[in-house]
Design an enzyme around this catalytic site. Structure first.
Site, PDB file in Angstrom:
ATOM      1  N   CYS A 161     -14.848  55.095 -17.943  1.00 54.09           N
ATOM      2  CA  CYS A 161     -15.590  56.280 -17.502  1.00 54.09           C
ATOM      3  C   CYS A 161     -14.913  57.553 -18.008  1.00 54.09           C
ATOM      4  O   CYS A 161     -15.573  58.500 -18.437  1.00 54.09           O
ATOM      5  CB  CYS A 161     -15.692  56.318 -15.978  1.00 54.09           C
ATOM      6  N   CYS A 168     -10.116  43.046   9.847  1.00 51.56           N
ATOM      7  CA  CYS A 168      -9.533  44.293  10.352  1.00 51.56           C
ATOM      8  C   CYS A 168      -8.005  44.192  10.376  1.00 51.56           C
ATOM      9  O   CYS A 168      -7.300  45.141   9.999  1.00 51.56           O
ATOM     10  CB  CYS A 168     -10.045  44.586  11.758  1.00 51.56           C
ATOM     11  N   CYS A 214     -10.935  40.864  14.973  1.00 55.02           N
ATOM     12  CA  CYS A 214     -11.466  40.712  13.611  1.00 55.02           C
ATOM     13  C   CYS A 214     -10.336  40.457  12.614  1.00 55.02           C
ATOM     14  O   CYS A 214      -9.440  41.291  12.441  1.00 55.02           O
ATOM     15  CB  CYS A 214     -12.261  41.964  13.243  1.00 55.02           C
ATOM     16  N   CYS A 262     -11.904  54.672 -13.141  1.00 53.13           N
ATOM     17  CA  CYS A 262     -12.331  53.809 -14.257  1.00 53.13           C
ATOM     18  C   CYS A 262     -11.941  54.410 -15.609  1.00 53.13           C
ATOM     19  O   CYS A 262     -12.355  55.517 -15.946  1.00 53.13           O
ATOM     20  CB  CYS A 262     -13.843  53.611 -14.163  1.00 53.13           C
TER      21      CYS A 262
END
Length: 434
Positions: free
Chosen positions: A188, A58, A55, A185
């Protein structure tokens, strides 16, 4: 000799493609043989990557994953599974693509999928959020999601997770504002103290919750969260599709004003209560800013159809003025004489109405018609502070007597007793002579 060389070359090639991580990288190699012992029976939180050697994604993840393992050493354990070689283990945890990253937190049987950015920092943030959840659970709960989003300890902010979201929010009689946030964030973090302040002010009216969208990604995906913070509104007893976007400001006052409007709009219509004893009177009027008291004609003067027409009018107006949070009550004329006397109603006929402020012990009587339009005009003036008021007689709550509730049927005239006159001889009565 040539065959042996080919076999050695093949073995080297296979080994080089499967050995993504060495022991020095801090990434534990996991297999079906050791997974239960290392992960499921371990108290530690684990991040596990399920990968395939072929992959490309990966392979690209390898340097970030090594960086992650070193950063979380001693805090969170990091492992990897070659799911291409150990497909049964991948199948056990529903792995359908590579790489798949799962966080095994407090509930090892239900790991959380990580679907964020494949960087060491993003994965670490999700893992640390799981650590915080585990610590809070061990301490008996406390500090909600507002604390996660910006360091404030807003006790009224309820921490939401993939596991408790539906139970707390969707199956609730309350209305909710939910913040979907990420610990890293900046916006946030700025919102956190405002969110906590708003939650405290709105207690009892609107519930405020917070969900770490990096740790609880299934709910974030379900509600199409694409940026942070995202705030959504959930009406009472809502379904997943009922969520609405919050479009207000991000200061406490903005949040409170927006949520208060929603609270008022979602307030159920008040119950119209028949006054049959002290308890019903208190339920209807105690603690209310105003109490709308109606006295309806006796059931023999106004049958069930007539009475229900009056009650329907009162309920319709109760719905219209529900935002005022007034109490609404009624009694049959003549049953609660002390109440009628204290409010100076009934003497000029039924139906009658008075609006009472029991805190100030003042009332105002309906002078117009007892109709939808007449009552509406009267209540509109009351809501604007207009109209004449008078003090409640005695300046105290009137005495309420216990009576039977109306059975919803027409009234019945009392049965007259038949008098037997057979034993009376009217002719034997003495007569006066002239």
């Amino acid at each position: 000799m040539r065959q042996l060389a080919c076999l050695l070359l093949l073995a080297f090639a296979v080994g080089s493609t499967t050995a993504f991580y060495s022991p020095s990288d801090g990434v534990v190699e996991l297999t079906s043989a050791n997974f239960d012992r290392e992960v499921l029976r371990d108290d530690a939180i684990w991040i596990v990557e399920f990968y395939a050697p072929w992959c490309g994604h990966c392979q690209s993840l390898v340097p970030e994953y090594k960086k992650l393992a070193k950063a979380l050493k001693g805090v969170v354990k990091v492992g990897s599974v070659n799911a291409d070689a150990d497909s049964s283990l991948g199948g056990q945890f529903g792995v359908r693509g590579f790489p798949t990253i799962k966080i095994f937190g407090a509930n090892k049987k239900s790991p959380t999928d990580f679907n964020g950015q494949r960087t060491a920092k993003a994965i670490a943030d999700a893992a640390l959020a799981e650590v915080k959840k585990k610590v809070q659970a061990a301490l008996g709960g406390g500090g909600g999601g507002g604390g996660s989003s910006g360091g404030s300890s807003g006790d009224e902010v309820i921490e939401l997770t993939d596991e408790n979201f539906d139970k707390l929010v969707l199956n609730s009689d309350d209305i909710w504002l939910v913040e979907f946030f990420a610990p890293w964030c900046g916006h946030c973090k700025n919102l956190a103290p405002e969110w906590a302040k708003a939650a405290k002010e709105l207690k009892g009216k609107v519930k405020l919750g917070a969900l770490d969208a990096t740790a609880h990604q299934s709910k974030a995906a379900e509600y199409n969260v694409r940026g942070y913070p995202t705030i959504k509104f959930f009406p009472a007893n809502s379904k997943a599709g009922d969520a609405q976007e919050y479009d207000g400001g991000r200061t406490a006052s903005d949040i409170i004003a927006w949520a208060s409007d929603k609270h008022v709009a979602n307030v159920p219509a008040p119950e119209l209560i028949e006054i049959i004893n002290d308890a019903t009177f208190d339920t209807a009027c105690e603690g209310k800013p105003l109490c709308v008291v109606s006295v309806l004609p006796h059931i023999l003067d106004c049958d069930a159809k007539c009475r229900n027409k009056f009650l329907t009018t009162l309920r319709t107006l109760g719905e219209k003025y529900k935002q005022k949070q007034w109490g609404w009550a009624w009694a049959e004329g003549g049953q609660q004489s002390a109440l009628e006397e204290s409010l100076e109603v009934g003497g000029f006929g039924y139906p009658a109405m008075a609006v009472v402020n029991f805190k100030k012990m003042k009332f105002s009587v309906l002078k117009g018609s007892f109709s939808k339009d007449g009552i509406n005009e009267f209540l509109r003036d009351i809501s604007y502070g207009r109209g004449q008021t008078a003090p409640v007689r005695g300046a105290k709550k009137p005495a309420i007597v216990s009576v039977d509730p109306w059975d919803g049927k027409d009234g019945q005239l009392p049965t007259e007793e038949d008098i037997d006159l057979s034993d009376i001889d009217l002719d034997e009565s003495p007569k006066d002579e002239l």
